[in-house]
Structures are given as structure tokens and as C-alpha cells.
Design a protein around this motif. Sequence first.
Motif, PDB file in Angstrom:
ATOM      1  N   TYR A  53       0.834  -1.190   0.000  1.00 17.94           N
ATOM      2  CA  TYR A  53       0.000   0.000   0.000  1.00 17.94           C
ATOM      3  C   TYR A  53       0.876   1.249   0.000  1.00 17.94           C
ATOM      4  O   TYR A  53       2.023   1.222   0.442  1.00 17.94           O
ATOM      5  N   THR A  54       0.331   2.362  -0.495  1.00 20.70           N
ATOM      6  CA  THR A  54       1.025   3.652  -0.477  1.00 20.70           C
ATOM      7  C   THR A  54       0.143   4.678   0.226  1.00 20.70           C
ATOM      8  O   THR A  54      -0.947   4.998  -0.265  1.00 20.70           O
ATOM      9  N   PRO A  55       0.572   5.210   1.398  1.00 16.62           N
ATOM     10  CA  PRO A  55       1.783   4.825   2.126  1.00 16.62           C
ATOM     11  C   PRO A  55       1.642   3.428   2.743  1.00 16.62           C
ATOM     12  O   PRO A  55       0.521   2.906   2.820  1.00 16.62           O
ATOM     13  N   PRO A  56       2.761   2.824   3.176  1.00 23.50           N
ATOM     14  CA  PRO A  56       2.687   1.483   3.766  1.00 23.50           C
ATOM     15  C   PRO A  56       1.705   1.418   4.920  1.00 23.50           C
ATOM     16  O   PRO A  56       1.596   2.362   5.715  1.00 23.50           O
ATOM     17  N   ARG A  57       0.972   0.326   5.016  1.00 24.95           N
ATOM     18  CA  ARG A  57      -0.055   0.169   6.046  1.00 24.95           C
ATOM     19  C   ARG A  57       0.543  -0.454   7.294  1.00 24.95           C
ATOM     20  O   ARG A  57       1.242  -1.473   7.229  1.00 24.95           O
ATOM     21  N   GLU A  58       0.266   0.173   8.443  1.00 24.68           N
ATOM     22  CA  GLU A  58       0.723  -0.364   9.722  1.00 24.68           C
ATOM     23  C   GLU A  58      -0.071  -1.614  10.091  1.00 24.68           C
ATOM     24  O   GLU A  58      -1.304  -1.638   9.975  1.00 24.68           O
ATOM     25  N   LEU A  59       0.635  -2.645  10.536  1.00 29.04           N
ATOM     26  CA  LEU A  59      -0.006  -3.885  10.965  1.00 29.04           C
ATOM     27  C   LEU A  59       0.091  -4.003  12.478  1.00 29.04           C
ATOM     28  O   LEU A  59       1.176  -3.899  13.049  1.00 29.04           O
ATOM     29  N   SER A  60      -1.020  -4.237  13.111  1.00 33.05           N
ATOM     30  CA  SER A  60      -1.058  -4.329  14.568  1.00 33.05           C
ATOM     31  C   SER A  60      -0.391  -5.609  15.056  1.00 33.05           C
ATOM     32  O   SER A  60      -0.397  -6.635  14.369  1.00 33.05           O
ATOM     33  N   VAL A  61       0.167  -5.527  16.263  1.00 32.17           N
ATOM     34  CA  VAL A  61       0.767  -6.720  16.856  1.00 32.17           C
ATOM     35  C   VAL A  61      -0.300  -7.742  17.222  1.00 32.17           C
ATOM     36  O   VAL A  61      -0.033  -8.942  17.260  1.00 32.17           O
ATOM     37  N   GLY A  62      -1.525  -7.272  17.479  1.00 31.85           N
ATOM     38  CA  GLY A  62      -2.626  -8.185  17.794  1.00 31.85           C
ATOM     39  C   GLY A  62      -2.301  -9.077  18.971  1.00 31.85           C
ATOM     40  O   GLY A  62      -1.854  -8.631  20.027  1.00 31.85           O
ATOM     41  N   GLY A  63      -2.473 -10.372  18.773  1.00 25.11           N
ATOM     42  CA  GLY A  63      -2.193 -11.334  19.835  1.00 25.11           C
ATOM     43  C   GLY A  63      -0.751 -11.769  19.880  1.00 25.11           C
ATOM     44  O   GLY A  63      -0.411 -12.704  20.604  1.00 25.11           O
ATOM     45  N   GLY A  91      23.733   1.597   3.800  1.00 29.66           N
ATOM     46  CA  GLY A  91      24.209   0.301   4.248  1.00 29.66           C
ATOM     47  C   GLY A  91      23.134  -0.762   4.285  1.00 29.66           C
ATOM     48  O   GLY A  91      22.020  -0.589   3.785  1.00 29.66           O
ATOM     49  N   SER A  92      23.461  -1.877   4.933  1.00 27.57           N
ATOM     50  CA  SER A  92      22.568  -3.036   4.967  1.00 27.57           C
ATOM     51  C   SER A  92      21.296  -2.797   5.772  1.00 27.57           C
ATOM     52  O   SER A  92      20.309  -3.520   5.623  1.00 27.57           O
ATOM     53  N   LEU A  93      21.312  -1.761   6.639  1.00 27.40           N
ATOM     54  CA  LEU A  93      20.137  -1.472   7.471  1.00 27.40           C
ATOM     55  C   LEU A  93      19.288  -0.341   6.907  1.00 27.40           C
ATOM     56  O   LEU A  93      18.363   0.135   7.577  1.00 27.40           O
ATOM     57  N   SER A  94      19.571   0.102   5.695  1.00 27.55           N
ATOM     58  CA  SER A  94      18.934   1.305   5.153  1.00 27.55           C
ATOM     59  C   SER A  94      17.413   1.184   5.090  1.00 27.55           C
ATOM     60  O   SER A  94      16.697   2.175   5.281  1.00 27.55           O
ATOM     61  N   GLU A  95      16.883  -0.019   4.839  1.00 28.38           N
ATOM     62  CA  GLU A  95      15.439  -0.167   4.680  1.00 28.38           C
ATOM     63  C   GLU A  95      14.681  -0.081   6.004  1.00 28.38           C
ATOM     64  O   GLU A  95      13.456  -0.055   6.013  1.00 28.38           O
ATOM     65  N   LEU A  96      15.419  -0.025   7.120  1.00 29.25           N
ATOM     66  CA  LEU A  96      14.751   0.180   8.415  1.00 29.25           C
ATOM     67  C   LEU A  96      14.270   1.611   8.593  1.00 29.25           C
ATOM     68  O   LEU A  96      13.441   1.889   9.461  1.00 29.25           O
ATOM     69  N   PHE A  97      14.780   2.529   7.773  1.00 35.35           N
ATOM     70  CA  PHE A  97      14.502   3.948   7.953  1.00 35.35           C
ATOM     71  C   PHE A  97      14.004   4.553   6.644  1.00 35.35           C
ATOM     72  O   PHE A  97      14.231   4.019   5.566  1.00 35.35           O
ATOM     73  N   ASP A  98      13.331   5.705   6.748  1.00 34.26           N
ATOM     74  CA  ASP A  98      12.972   6.467   5.562  1.00 34.26           C
ATOM     75  C   ASP A  98      13.177   7.951   5.846  1.00 34.26           C
ATOM     76  O   ASP A  98      13.584   8.345   6.950  1.00 34.26           O
ATOM     77  N   SER A  99      12.903   8.788   4.854  1.00 36.64           N
ATOM     78  CA  SER A  99      13.213  10.218   4.960  1.00 36.64           C
ATOM     79  C   SER A  99      12.423  10.916   6.057  1.00 36.64           C
ATOM     80  O   SER A  99      12.806  12.006   6.495  1.00 36.64           O
ATOM     81  N   LYS A 100      11.336  10.317   6.525  1.00 36.13           N
ATOM     82  CA  LYS A 100      10.547  10.924   7.595  1.00 36.13           C
ATOM     83  C   LYS A 100      11.210  10.754   8.950  1.00 36.13           C
ATOM     84  O   LYS A 100      10.730  11.293   9.947  1.00 36.13           O
ATOM     85  N   GLN A 101      12.314  10.016   9.002  1.00 36.00           N
ATOM     86  CA  GLN A 101      12.901   9.660  10.289  1.00 36.00           C
ATOM     87  C   GLN A 101      14.261  10.291  10.554  1.00 36.00           C
ATOM     88  O   GLN A 101      14.856  10.008  11.584  1.00 36.00           O
ATOM     89  N   TYR A 102      14.795  11.106   9.666  1.00 34.99           N
ATOM     90  CA  TYR A 102      16.118  11.652   9.932  1.00 34.99           C
ATOM     91  C   TYR A 102      16.211  13.133   9.592  1.00 34.99           C
ATOM     92  O   TYR A 102      15.488  13.654   8.761  1.00 34.99           O
ATOM     93  N   ILE A 103      17.123  13.789  10.308  1.00 35.97           N
ATOM     94  CA  ILE A 103      17.402  15.211  10.130  1.00 35.97           C
ATOM     95  C   ILE A 103      18.912  15.385  10.076  1.00 35.97           C
ATOM     96  O   ILE A 103      19.633  14.916  10.959  1.00 35.97           O
ATOM     97  N   THR A 104      19.396  16.044   9.043  1.00 36.76           N
ATOM     98  CA  THR A 104      20.812  16.395   8.972  1.00 36.76           C
ATOM     99  C   THR A 104      20.933  17.888   8.740  1.00 36.76           C
ATOM    100  O   THR A 104      20.047  18.522   8.153  1.00 36.76           O
TER     101      THR A 104
END
Length: 233
Positions: A53-63, A91-104
Motif C-alpha cells: 500500500y502507499t503509504p505502507p499500512r501499519e499492521l497491529s501486533v494483535g495477539g 548500508g545493509s540497514l537502510s530499509e529500516l529507515f525512511d526520509s521521515k525519520q532523519y534530520i541532517t
Amino acid sequence: MPREIITLQVGQCGNQIGCRFWDMALREHASCNSDMVFDHALSSFFHNVDRRYTPPRELSVGGGNTPIQFLKARAVLIDMEESVINQLLKGSLSELFDSKQYITGASGGSGNNWAQAHEVHGPHFADAILEKIRGEAELCDSLQTFVMMHSIGGGTGSGVGSYILELLHDAYPEVYRFTQSIFPSADDDVVTSPYNSLLSTIALIEHADCVLPVENQALLDIIRFFKSFRNSS
């Protein structure tokens, strides 16, 4: 109910530590979570999203048995110099983050100066920092803690880190503020390190609920001990 933790990586040292933290967290969960489910332990530090989905859909932890689709870190990355964050995002962890999460900021950074970081960069980026944090907080069901990773000997980690603690104290008074603070060693070559450390420590005393100190000198002593032990044997 899950209790979420938002990690704030501030300055060069904070982002370098954060990089190792996320790598170790993923490895630990992978070794204990062979069923690949999004459980409560994972949800404390990660989102589970469906990228169809765009934007990605959050999935609940549920049970606690929802299949993992795609993990995103509950984190905000901040540095007044771009190189370390840029390296992390490539790097290898780049997909854990997106532009909404960093400030330089500017390429010159904070010049190892607490005052430059606290009195100039802090106010200048305050609204942007709060907006990034608010975006992460709104994705939490029950936000419990902010954990800030930073060094108190340099400029951004000490000055902007202190400023962020003040912002959190005012904006989220009910949420715990923990820090993982790197204290400089006696061999530190930053001439302003004692000044930065003193002013940062005052901010930690006033605005942090819990400080988890890491002393560079102790780490150096451990390394030297093992080196001498290996050489002698």
C-alpha cells in the motif's frame, strides 16, 4: 498491550552506536523468532508494515502472532553533519529507515561546541525534530520510553542532545526519558570535551529519568588489558 520505545540517535557517535544496536536487535530476534511473527518484543522497537500500500499500512501486533511483513525501526536519526547518517542509509540497514525519520544539518556540523549546538542548531531544528518525533509517537499504541543514544564529549551529541531532552521534558512529560551517554576518555583529543561534558551532565541531571553511562576510558582499559594478556600468553 505492547509498550513502545522510540530511539533517538543524536550526533556521529549516537548514530554509529545506533547502527550496531539495530543490527544486534535484528540478529537476536531472528535467533529467537524462527516462526517470523510480529510479537510484543519486536513491537517495542519496530513497526510491522505492508508495503503493498502507499503509504505502507501499519499492521497491529494483535495477539503477538501476526506474520512479519516488513520491519521499520521506531527511531529518529539526528546529526548536524551528513556523512554518518548518509553512510547508514546506504548500508545493509537502510530499509529500516525512511526520509521521515532523519534530520541532517550543515556539512560543518557543530564544531565540537556545546553552545553552537544547543543555542544555534537546537532552536533552528526544534520544530523539525518535534515533528519527526511526533510522527513516530502517533504510530505507537502505548508509548513508554524515549531512549537517546549520544556522546557528551562532542558538539551535536552534547548540545543538540541536551536541547532534545528539554524538548521531550516539555512536550512528553509523561513519557520516560532514558539516555545511553558516552563519556569521554582521558585520551580524548577534543579540546572542548570537558566543557561539553560538564554542560551535558547538567542537562542529564535535570531532564533525564535514567542515564546509562558508558565510559570510553573503561572500554579502552579493557581493550588494553586483553591486548597485553594475549601478548603475554
